[in-house]
Design an enzyme around this catalytic site. Sequence first.
Site, PDB file in Angstrom:
ATOM      1  N   CYS A  65      -6.143  16.618  38.501  1.00 51.64           N
ATOM      2  CA  CYS A  65      -5.879  15.073  38.430  1.00 51.64           C
ATOM      3  C   CYS A  65      -6.840  14.507  37.619  1.00 51.64           C
ATOM      4  CB  CYS A  65      -6.081  14.742  39.957  1.00 51.64           C
ATOM      5  SG  CYS A  65      -5.655  12.864  39.892  1.00 51.64           S
TER       6      CYS A  65
ATOM      7  N   CYS B  55      -7.863  11.030  39.058  1.00 55.46           N
ATOM      8  CA  CYS B  55      -8.926  11.057  40.123  1.00 55.46           C
ATOM      9  C   CYS B  55     -10.252  11.493  39.489  1.00 55.46           C
ATOM     10  CB  CYS B  55      -8.767  12.383  41.157  1.00 55.46           C
ATOM     11  SG  CYS B  55      -6.935  12.205  41.708  1.00 55.46           S
ATOM     12  N   ASP B  56     -10.348  12.440  38.803  1.00 58.96           N
ATOM     13  CA  ASP B  56     -11.735  12.886  38.325  1.00 58.96           C
ATOM     14  C   ASP B  56     -12.255  12.617  36.872  1.00 58.96           C
ATOM     15  OD1 ASP B  56     -11.814  13.961  40.735  1.00 58.96           O
ATOM     16  OD2 ASP B  56     -10.809  15.916  40.202  1.00 58.96           O
TER      17      ASP B  56
HETATM   18  C1  FAD Z   1      -8.601  18.643  43.937  1.00 55.60           C
HETATM   19  C2  FAD Z   1      -7.951  17.351  44.237  1.00 55.60           C
HETATM   20  C3  FAD Z   1      -8.686  16.310  43.970  1.00 55.60           C
HETATM   21  C4  FAD Z   1      -8.197  15.115  44.265  1.00 55.60           C
HETATM   22  N1  FAD Z   1      -8.959  13.865  43.920  1.00 55.60           N
HETATM   23  C5  FAD Z   1      -8.300  12.686  44.145  1.00 55.60           C
HETATM   24  C6  FAD Z   1      -9.014  11.353  44.074  1.00 55.60           C
HETATM   25  O1  FAD Z   1     -10.240  11.550  43.938  1.00 55.60           O
HETATM   26  N2  FAD Z   1      -8.301  10.240  44.459  1.00 55.60           N
HETATM   27  C7  FAD Z   1      -7.020  10.389  44.776  1.00 55.60           C
HETATM   28  O2  FAD Z   1      -6.320   9.179  44.966  1.00 55.60           O
HETATM   29  N3  FAD Z   1      -6.384  11.224  44.773  1.00 55.60           N
HETATM   30  C8  FAD Z   1      -6.960  12.612  44.611  1.00 55.60           C
HETATM   31  N4  FAD Z   1      -6.094  13.837  44.651  1.00 55.60           N
HETATM   32  C9  FAD Z   1      -4.505  13.568  44.830  1.00 55.60           C
HETATM   33  C10 FAD Z   1      -4.715  13.356  46.755  1.00 55.60           C
HETATM   34  O3  FAD Z   1      -5.429  14.223  47.224  1.00 55.60           O
HETATM   35  C11 FAD Z   1      -3.222  13.373  46.817  1.00 55.60           C
HETATM   36  O4  FAD Z   1      -2.403  12.507  46.253  1.00 55.60           O
HETATM   37  C12 FAD Z   1      -2.855  13.373  48.432  1.00 55.60           C
HETATM   38  O5  FAD Z   1      -3.720  14.100  49.182  1.00 55.60           O
HETATM   39  C13 FAD Z   1      -1.360  13.219  48.988  1.00 55.60           C
HETATM   40  O6  FAD Z   1      -1.299  13.270  49.808  1.00 55.60           O
HETATM   41  P1  FAD Z   1       0.002  13.664  51.049  1.00 55.60           P
HETATM   42  O7  FAD Z   1      -0.383  13.176  52.400  1.00 55.60           O
HETATM   43  O8  FAD Z   1       1.226  13.061  50.449  1.00 55.60           O
HETATM   44  O9  FAD Z   1       0.078  15.272  50.554  1.00 55.60           O
HETATM   45  P2  FAD Z   1      -1.306  16.207  50.854  1.00 55.60           P
HETATM   46  O10 FAD Z   1      -2.627  15.803  50.862  1.00 55.60           O
HETATM   47  O11 FAD Z   1      -0.509  17.319  50.001  1.00 55.60           O
HETATM   48  O12 FAD Z   1      -0.873  16.925  52.526  1.00 55.60           O
HETATM   49  C14 FAD Z   1       0.263  17.511  52.703  1.00 55.60           C
HETATM   50  C15 FAD Z   1      -0.170  18.096  54.395  1.00 55.60           C
HETATM   51  O13 FAD Z   1       0.993  18.670  54.787  1.00 55.60           O
HETATM   52  C16 FAD Z   1       0.789  19.831  55.488  1.00 55.60           C
HETATM   53  N5  FAD Z   1       2.138  20.724  55.632  1.00 55.60           N
HETATM   54  C17 FAD Z   1       2.415  21.306  54.371  1.00 55.60           C
HETATM   55  N6  FAD Z   1       3.662  21.984  54.815  1.00 55.60           N
HETATM   56  C18 FAD Z   1       3.595  21.927  56.168  1.00 55.60           C
HETATM   57  C19 FAD Z   1       4.495  22.427  57.202  1.00 55.60           C
HETATM   58  N7  FAD Z   1       5.485  23.307  57.078  1.00 55.60           N
HETATM   59  N8  FAD Z   1       4.332  21.953  58.354  1.00 55.60           N
HETATM   60  C20 FAD Z   1       3.257  20.995  58.794  1.00 55.60           C
HETATM   61  N9  FAD Z   1       2.411  20.494  57.874  1.00 55.60           N
HETATM   62  C21 FAD Z   1       2.618  21.007  56.585  1.00 55.60           C
HETATM   63  C22 FAD Z   1      -0.341  20.375  54.749  1.00 55.60           C
HETATM   64  O14 FAD Z   1      -1.001  21.211  55.843  1.00 55.60           O
HETATM   65  C23 FAD Z   1      -1.040  18.972  54.456  1.00 55.60           C
HETATM   66  O15 FAD Z   1      -2.070  18.405  55.607  1.00 55.60           O
HETATM   67  C24 FAD Z   1      -6.736  14.889  44.456  1.00 55.60           C
HETATM   68  C25 FAD Z   1      -5.977  16.108  44.530  1.00 55.60           C
HETATM   69  C26 FAD Z   1      -6.580  17.251  44.516  1.00 55.60           C
HETATM   70  C27 FAD Z   1      -5.786  18.709  44.707  1.00 55.60           C
END
Ligand code: FAD
Length: 330
Positions: free
Chosen positions: A148, A151-152
């Site tokens: 990302c 982010c970084d």
């Molecule tokens: C290494 C890294 C660094 C990042 N740094 C930043 C940053 O500095 N700033 C920023 O704003 N964003 C950052 N991001 C992006 C940010 O983390 C994501 O945009 C955000 O976490 C998305 O949130 P979400 O809740 O949609 O999904 P996710 O965070 O992807 O969460 C998905 C959830 O669904 C769960 N899940 C999946 N399948 C199932 C299932 N079958 N049953 C139940 N649960 C399930 C998973 O366990 C998880 O808890 C980063 C991403 C990464 C990978």
Amino acid sequence: MEFRFSGLSMENSTPQEPVKVLILGSGPAGLSAALYAARAEMNPVVLTGMELGGQAALTYTIENYPGFPEGVGGSQLGELFQKQAERFGARVEIDSATSVDLSQRPFRVTSFNGQFLADSLIIATGATPDHLLIPGENELTGRGVSYCATCDGWFFKDKKVVVVGGGDSALEEGIFLTRYAKSVTIVHRRDSLRAGQILQKRAFDNEKVKFIWNTVVTEVLGKETVEALRLKDTVTGEERIFPTDGMFIFIGHTPNTGLFKGQLELDEGGYIKTDTLMQTSVPGVYAAGEVADPIYRQVVTSAGMGAAAAMQAIRYLEENTKEAETTLEP
Ligand SMILES: Cc1cc2nc3c(=O)[nH]c(=O)nc-3n(C[C@H](O)[C@H](O)[C@H](O)COP(=O)(O)OP(=O)(O)OC[C@H]3O[C@@H](n4cnc5c(N)ncnc54)[C@H](O)[C@@H]3O)c2cc1C
């Protein structure tokens, strides 16, 4: 042996009362939805999936989530989200959905530990950036390996970075990184790019952007942080060590929507289609965060979508309960 877990059991795994709001996912979207649903006294249940805290928990520091001027640890932010939702009555289950039946209400969700009936469902299962699956990649994620640029990128001021990929994302993010980095080297496994012509021209015209063609990264090297990459020429097979401060991987993003195929409308990328109210193609089922967002992919945007989905689910339940009461009146 009976396997008992949080009030559910495999032998008698269907709860009598449907959960009012069932949330799949414990990332920023799922836990924000839980907070809003809990404060509306909907007693939401969150199934965490395998990644408690979601993708955000994989990163060392988050510096662009408002309210934390000094930044906040990725997993610490997830814990804070969870605590806040639990304070108002959300129940967080360490469990994953394995199948869903959305053909009728209450919706039926089967998980590793049992089954849930749900009057409304919020899907916040996120997306997963595609990985190279090479040695050193996981170990150095958040320490120079990133998926990302928004982010970084800031951490790479005046540093040398490598971008892996050849599509629109790789070029767009690579050009974005030139705001910070001293040089951006795009490593691509072919001798031409898949990205659109305009982006290609912009990249070729940018003096900070360089290209290494017909090359793959086979190993990330470094003790505490990324120090170099092992590169392999796909034509000659020759290997070399390429010093760099960071590597950004943009080779694709896969939404976690396998469970919903055939039951919800998905777009061509596999993301869940929603309207502006987070409503999916099935009334009472909402989607929030990266599972429905191929564009912004941030903690703050995902959290916002989670809050919106919960507000809509609450409205939906209120309206449907009222309707049911009206129908029952003599
Ligand atoms: C290494 C890294 C660094 C990042 N740094 C930043 C940053 O500095 N700033 C920023 O704003 N964003 C950052 N991001 C992006 C940010 O983390 C994501 O945009 C955000 O976490 C998305 O949130 P979400 O809740 O949609 O999904 P996710 O965070 O992807 O969460 C998905 C959830 O669904 C769960 N899940 C999946 N399948 C199932 C299932 N079958 N049953 C139940 N649960 C399930 C998973 O366990 C998880 O808890 C980063 C991403 C990464 C990978």
